[in-house]
Design an enzyme around this catalytic site. Structure first.
Site, short mmCIF file in Angstrom:
data_model
loop_
_atom_site.label_atom_id
_atom_site.label_comp_id
_atom_site.label_asym_id
_atom_site.label_seq_id
_atom_site.Cartn_x
_atom_site.Cartn_y
_atom_site.Cartn_z
N ILE A 65 0.90 -1.21 0.02
CA ILE A 65 0.02 -0.02 0.03
C ILE A 65 0.74 1.31 -0.09
O ILE A 65 0.98 1.98 1.00
CB ILE A 65 -1.08 0.00 1.13
CG1 ILE A 65 -0.19 -0.34 2.41
CG2 ILE A 65 -2.07 -1.00 1.01
CD1 ILE A 65 -1.03 0.01 3.75
N PRO A 66 1.70 1.40 -1.12
CA PRO A 66 2.66 2.66 -1.08
C PRO A 66 1.64 3.91 -0.81
O PRO A 66 0.73 3.72 -1.87
CB PRO A 66 3.28 2.65 -2.39
CG PRO A 66 2.59 1.60 -3.20
CD PRO A 66 1.79 0.75 -2.50
N HIS A 67 1.81 4.87 -0.16
CA HIS A 67 1.11 6.09 -0.08
C HIS A 67 2.02 7.26 0.27
O HIS A 67 3.13 7.06 0.78
CB HIS A 67 0.00 5.94 1.01
CG HIS A 67 0.33 5.42 2.22
ND1 HIS A 67 0.58 4.09 2.78
CD2 HIS A 67 0.80 6.31 3.27
CE1 HIS A 67 0.86 4.17 3.72
NE2 HIS A 67 1.10 5.44 4.24
N GLY A 68 1.42 8.64 -0.01
CA GLY A 68 2.34 9.70 0.40
C GLY A 68 1.49 10.90 0.95
O GLY A 68 0.19 10.91 0.41
N GLU B 510 0.86 5.04 10.99
CA GLU B 510 1.27 6.20 10.38
C GLU B 510 1.67 7.28 11.39
O GLU B 510 2.67 8.08 11.43
CB GLU B 510 0.32 6.81 9.45
CG GLU B 510 -0.16 6.10 8.25
CD GLU B 510 1.02 5.83 7.61
OE1 GLU B 510 1.59 6.68 7.11
OE2 GLU B 510 1.28 4.64 7.02
#
Lengths: 151, 547
Positions: A65-68, B510
């Site tokens: 799940i690559p995210h930025g 996160e």
């Protein structure tokens, strides 16, 4: 969260061609750039790679799940990609990945991005769903699995 | 000049009184919570009893010219100086303002069905048991519409779920069908209690005595409900605009204090309207409770709370007259038992109609048992208006003590065993909670991480709400979803419904990652000593050149 509003045919891609983590990520970002308006490829790439540096987003069972986060976008952008050949993604279970979910979200709005990932990961938690996605021949098939899997 | 002298004398005495009260309250509160594992409130009340005008406080002291520290003013309804009573009055306004502020209107509305049933049941049965006991056992009271009976009735209705919330969150039952029902029922319980109080105070002030004039009762009830409903609705509509304006000050401390100022203002107006001051304070809190700054206001009033509320409980203890108390001990125990019965039968019993089985009903009844500040505020209001004598005030204190002592063990035992709910709870109320926990290297760091996590949840549109003043226990709420987050030493634990598990895991990951980023930058400061060198550098520098 209503996946129908977020996922379209343009945001799903079968047959990714990249053979490394970097290539896969760039390929996914190209799709987001193509779908969006005036999005800088470099900025998005930097945001995603920065997050990868902290901890790889390769999860278990061939899913990544690559995210930025970046403020060049004003709302959530997503793309789902499937690759025929497994790609090493430095995953938690050390297995190569084939299903990629990428999200780009504004820095201040983490809610929708996490909600989307949570929604999708709930579906991908079922082996049956993963198998169907890997067997799918077209973007339409995959879209259907995600939208119907919700019910 | 003489007036000035006596004023100085009076103020000096007040300062001595406050000093003894604060020190004794904090000391006893600490001892009771540390060694007896009871709420520190009980310790504060006991401190008041010991230092008060009916015990140590009555000893004549040479420094006051042979007067004792706590003298009982002549002909006053309350056995303490009006100056000190002023502090207790402000404290009761702060308490009720915060109580309103912490009200969870959204949860209440979401689970209003069963919650309303349970809250209403608890109030009705307790009220009639309380008022009924007054008719049977208080000489001269023959009708439940008499002020004494009315007061003993409403005092019996008050519930304070702070203790319950803490125990349930420790047992991971806060989001169970029973837990959610108790929390929403408690909201209704407060609201009805406050409205009833408004009506009763109105009736008492107009001097109703025995004969029921229903037109008078009706008009007062109408006025009370009207004031409450009107100001609440106006408040809820205006509050977000008001806080939006105030937020422009960019100073949350100022915003919190102005809010408190408004609470005092509305408290004054409600007294002028013939109702009690605490009603206005509660309404102001309620109006602000659904704004996004509610938690910030609460947080910023914590210092004030820690200062003034122990004074309140200590003063309540000081008003207990042991000589009179002995005479009413029997009635006090009975009244306390009826209070317990009222909640078990009323709140518990009515929940049977809401899909709970007997086990669930018992749990809900037990959860509604604890009494707290509202009981005492109501009782002291009765005492100061002359409706209650010091004996009946003592009865209320006994009831509060017994319910607070009895509730925790009863509650713990009640929640053992299987489900108390017949059906499946709607989405968001699953009783099978997933627990996600992790440990930090130190308590200080865990506290810091907790505030960051709360901020992260807030950004994800959750409303964090602190449940307990003494322990860091929070519920995070978004629509029907309830998550609890709490700190135990260096451990952070999060209890989530299964449907939200992946969301919370992602959020926590996160947030921890971004915290690590922050720590790495801290490390950079830690690695080099250039910052502290710059700060301390010129300390022993020769300053000859400067001369």
């Amino acid at each position: 969260m209503n996946l129908k509003k977020i996922l379209t045919l343009d945001s799903v891609k079968v047959g990714l061609t990249g053979s490394t983590k970097q290539e896969i990520i760039e390929e996914l970002i190209d799709i987001i750039v193509a779908n969006g308006r005036n999005l800088s490829r470099d900025v998005l790439l930097k945001a995603v790679m920065e997050r990868e540096k902290q901890m790889s987003t390769g999860m278990n069972n061939g899913i990544a799940i690559p995210h930025g986060k970046t403020d060049v976008v004003t709302d959530l952008h997503v793309v789902i990609g499937v690759s025929q050949k497994p790609v090493d993604f430095a995953s938690l279970d050390k297995k190569p990945a084939r299903i990629f979910i990428m999200t780009i979200s504004p820095k201040s709005q983490t809610g929708p991005h996490l909600q989307f990932l949570a929604e999708v990961s709930r579906l991908l938690g079922k082996d049956e769903v993963c198998r169907k996605i890997l067997e799918a021949k077209s973007s339409g098939d995959i879209l259907k699995i995600f939208l119907e899997g919700r019910a | 000049m003489e007036h000035g002298d006596s004023l100085i004398h009076l103020m000096t005495k007040l300062v001595f009184q406050l000093s003894i009260i604060i020190i004794a309250a904090k000391l006893f509160g600490f001892l009771v919570s540390r060694y007896l594992k009871q709420s520190s409130v009980l310790g504060e009340i006991v401190a008041g009893m010991i230092i008060g005008p009916f015990a140590l406080g009555s000893i004549p002291l040479a420094m006051f010219g042979g007067e004792s520290l706590f003298i009982i003013p002549h002909g006053a309804a309350i056995p303490i100086m009006p100056e000190l009573e002023g502090f207790a009055t402000v404290a009761s306004i702060v308490l009720l303002f915060l109580s309103g502020l912490e009200t969870d209107l959204k949860t209440f509305l979401r689970f209003a069905g069963v919650g309303a049933l349970v809250g209403l049941g608890g109030v009705i049965v307790s009220f009639f048991l309380g008022a009924g006991s007054a008719i049977l056992f208080i000489p001269g009271v023959s009708h439940w519409m008499e002020p004494k009976a009315l007061f003993m009735g409403i005092i019996a209705t008050a519930t304070s779920v702070g203790i319950t919330a803490r125990i349930l969150s420790e047992q991971r039952e806060l989001s169970s069908p029973e837990g959610v029902t108790i929390l929403s029922a408690a909201v209704l319980d407060d609201v009805i209690g406050i409205i009833l109080l408004a009506i009763v105070v109105g009736l008492t002030k107009t001097g109703s005595s025995g004969g029921v004039e229903w037109s008078l009762v009706g008009s007062i009830a109408l006025k009370a409900v009207g004031f409450w409903l009107g100001s609440t609705v106006i408040g809820i509509v205006l509050a977000p605009r008001l806080t939006k304006r105030l937020k422009r000050l960019k100073d949350l401390d100022a915003l919190a204090m102005i809010s408190l100022g408004l609470a005092l203002l509305l408290a004054g107006f409600s007294e002028k309207a013939g109702l009690a001051m605490i009603i206005g304070a509660y309404v102001m809190g309620l109006a602000l409770s659904s704004t996004d700054v509610a938690e910030d206001i609460r947080h910023r009033l914590e210092g004030l709370y820690n200062f003034i509320v122990p004074i309140f409980f200590c003063v309540m203890g000081m008003m207990v007259d042991f000589a009179v108390m002995r005479k009413v001990l029997g009635y006090g125990l009975l009244y306390a038992a009826l209070g317990v019965a009222g909640k078990l039968v009323g709140a518990g019993g009515f929940s049977l109609f809401g899909g709970f089985n007997l086990r669930g009903a018992y749990r809900i009844g037990a959860g509604m048992l604890p009494r707290g500040e509202v009981t005492l505020i109501m009782a002291s209001l009765g005492l100061s208006t002359g409706v209650l004598d010091s004996g009946l005030f003592g009865v209320a204190v006994i009831a509060m003590f017994i319910s607070s002592l009895v509730a925790p063990p009863v509650l713990l035992r009640a929640f053992k065993g299987g489900s108390g709910y017949k059906g499946e709870m709607a989405e968001g109320g699953d009783s099978e909670l997933k627990s996600i926990g992790f440990e930090m290297p130190s308590e200080a760091l865990a506290g810091f991480v907790l505030t960051r996590l709360l901020e992260a949840f807030r950004e994800a549109d959750f409303f964090p709400r602190r449940l307990d003043h003494q322990n860091p226990v929070y519920t995070l709420q978004k629509d029907a979803v309830h998550i609890t987050l709490y700190l135990d030493g260096a451990n952070i634990t999060c209890n989530v419904p299964p449907a939200q598990e992946s969301f919370v895991r992602l959020l926590l990951t996160e947030e921890i990652l971004s915290l690590k980023e922050l720590f790495r930058s801290v490390e950079k400061v830690a690695e080099s000593d250039s910052v502290e060198r710059n700060i301390i550098g010129n300390l022993f520098e020769s300053n000859e050149q400067n001369d």
